[in-house]
Design a protein around this motif. Structure first.
Motif, PDB file in Angstrom:
ATOM      1  N   VAL A 183       1.132  -1.604  -0.236  1.00 36.16           N
ATOM      2  CA  VAL A 183      -0.178   0.085  -0.422  1.00 36.16           C
ATOM      3  C   VAL A 183       0.819   0.850   0.068  1.00 36.16           C
ATOM      4  O   VAL A 183       0.650   2.198  -0.683  1.00 36.16           O
ATOM      5  N   THR A 195     -10.209   1.946  -1.698  1.00 44.54           N
ATOM      6  CA  THR A 195      -9.718   0.157  -1.685  1.00 44.54           C
ATOM      7  C   THR A 195     -11.679   0.211  -2.232  1.00 44.54           C
ATOM      8  O   THR A 195     -12.218   0.700  -1.999  1.00 44.54           O
ATOM      9  N   LEU A 207      -7.999   1.418   6.202  1.00 44.87           N
ATOM     10  CA  LEU A 207      -6.881  -0.263   6.487  1.00 44.87           C
ATOM     11  C   LEU A 207      -6.983  -1.015   7.018  1.00 44.87           C
ATOM     12  O   LEU A 207      -6.953  -0.147   8.391  1.00 44.87           O
ATOM     13  N   VAL A 214      -5.988  -7.143   0.837  1.00 46.79           N
ATOM     14  CA  VAL A 214      -6.251  -5.750   0.241  1.00 46.79           C
ATOM     15  C   VAL A 214      -6.730  -5.733  -0.994  1.00 46.79           C
ATOM     16  O   VAL A 214      -5.961  -6.547  -1.275  1.00 46.79           O
ATOM     17  N   LEU A 216      -7.427  -2.754  -4.052  1.00 48.40           N
ATOM     18  CA  LEU A 216      -7.600  -1.950  -3.906  1.00 48.40           C
ATOM     19  C   LEU A 216      -7.400  -0.807  -5.702  1.00 48.40           C
ATOM     20  O   LEU A 216      -7.050  -1.483  -6.893  1.00 48.40           O
TER      21      LEU A 216
END
Length: 223
Positions: A183, A195, A207, A214, A216
């Motif tokens: 990230v 996201t 987050l 994750v 995004l």
């Protein structure tokens, strides 16, 4: 683009993993991911797409459905074992607008402003230089182009810090990758991230450290 890289211990790990990818493709979560990808990026017929860390080509079919026969799809991976299966998939379907190349995205020129979208599906954290790969993605995108990323995010925070630390150690040991948090690299290179949830809609701004995943999007600034 360079099409061959020297095999490493990491390549051998992913070569072995490639034989199990067919099972993962049949899971219901795979179909959900396909839809999220399309919804989040707004892919259209004729688009040029880079599947970075394409593995066995498990996302080729939904991506090609979105861009149509007039679009262009390039799959890049450094694992020879993964790519053998990806090439077989392309040959089996007779896809004329899908190409597959072996390359290390941390050291190989991916082109300049060639792609409308780049997909990095659980691949960026497995690369030896996340920052370099992220910058090459940015360069390869056209102004206004979008990166769609799904990855592990092994940040040892909160109540699950011990477990995440253990997972990160195992990931690094067996894959011979850094397991870095992707990230900060994406945010630093693109300036902003969004996201998305499993429907491809905008997700929360904050987050979470658990689960250690994750998904995004990041968009290259228009010219």
């Amino acid at each position: 683009m360079t099409t061959e890289t020297r095999p490493t211990r990491g390549h051998r790990f992913w070569d072995l993993t490639s034989s199990a990818m067919g099972v993962a493709e049949r899971l219901p979560t795979a179909r959900t991911m396909h839809q999220a990808m399309r919804n989040a990026t707004g892919l259209h017929p004729g688009a040029a797409v880079l599947d970075l860390g394409c593995g066995t080509g498990s996302y080729f079919e939904p991506l090609r459905e979105a861009i149509g026969p007039e679009g262009r799809l390039l799959g890049v991976d450094s694992s020879p074992g993964m790519l053998r299966r990806a090439r077989k998939r392309v040959h089996r379907h007779g896809w004329q607008n899908v190409d597959v190349q072996q390359a290390d995205a941390t050291t190989t020129d991916l082109g300049t402003a060639e792609f409308d979208a780049v997909f990095a599906m659980y691949s960026l954290s497995a690369m030896p230089d996340t920052a370099a790969a992220t910058q090459r993605i940015h360069t390869a995108l056209r102004p206004g182009g979008v990166l769609f990323l799904a990855d592990v995010r092994l940040v040892p925070e909160g109540r699950a810090a011990g477990l995440v630390r253990l997972l990160r150690s195992a990931y690094r040991k067996f894959s011979h990758a850094t397991g870095e948090d992707v990230v900060p690299h994406v945010r630093r290179t693109f300036g902003a991230i969004q996201t998305v949830d499993h429907d491809g809609r905008p997700g929360p701004d904050e987050l979470r450290s658990w689960p250690p995943l994750v998904m995004l999007t990041a968009r290259k600034e228009p010219a």
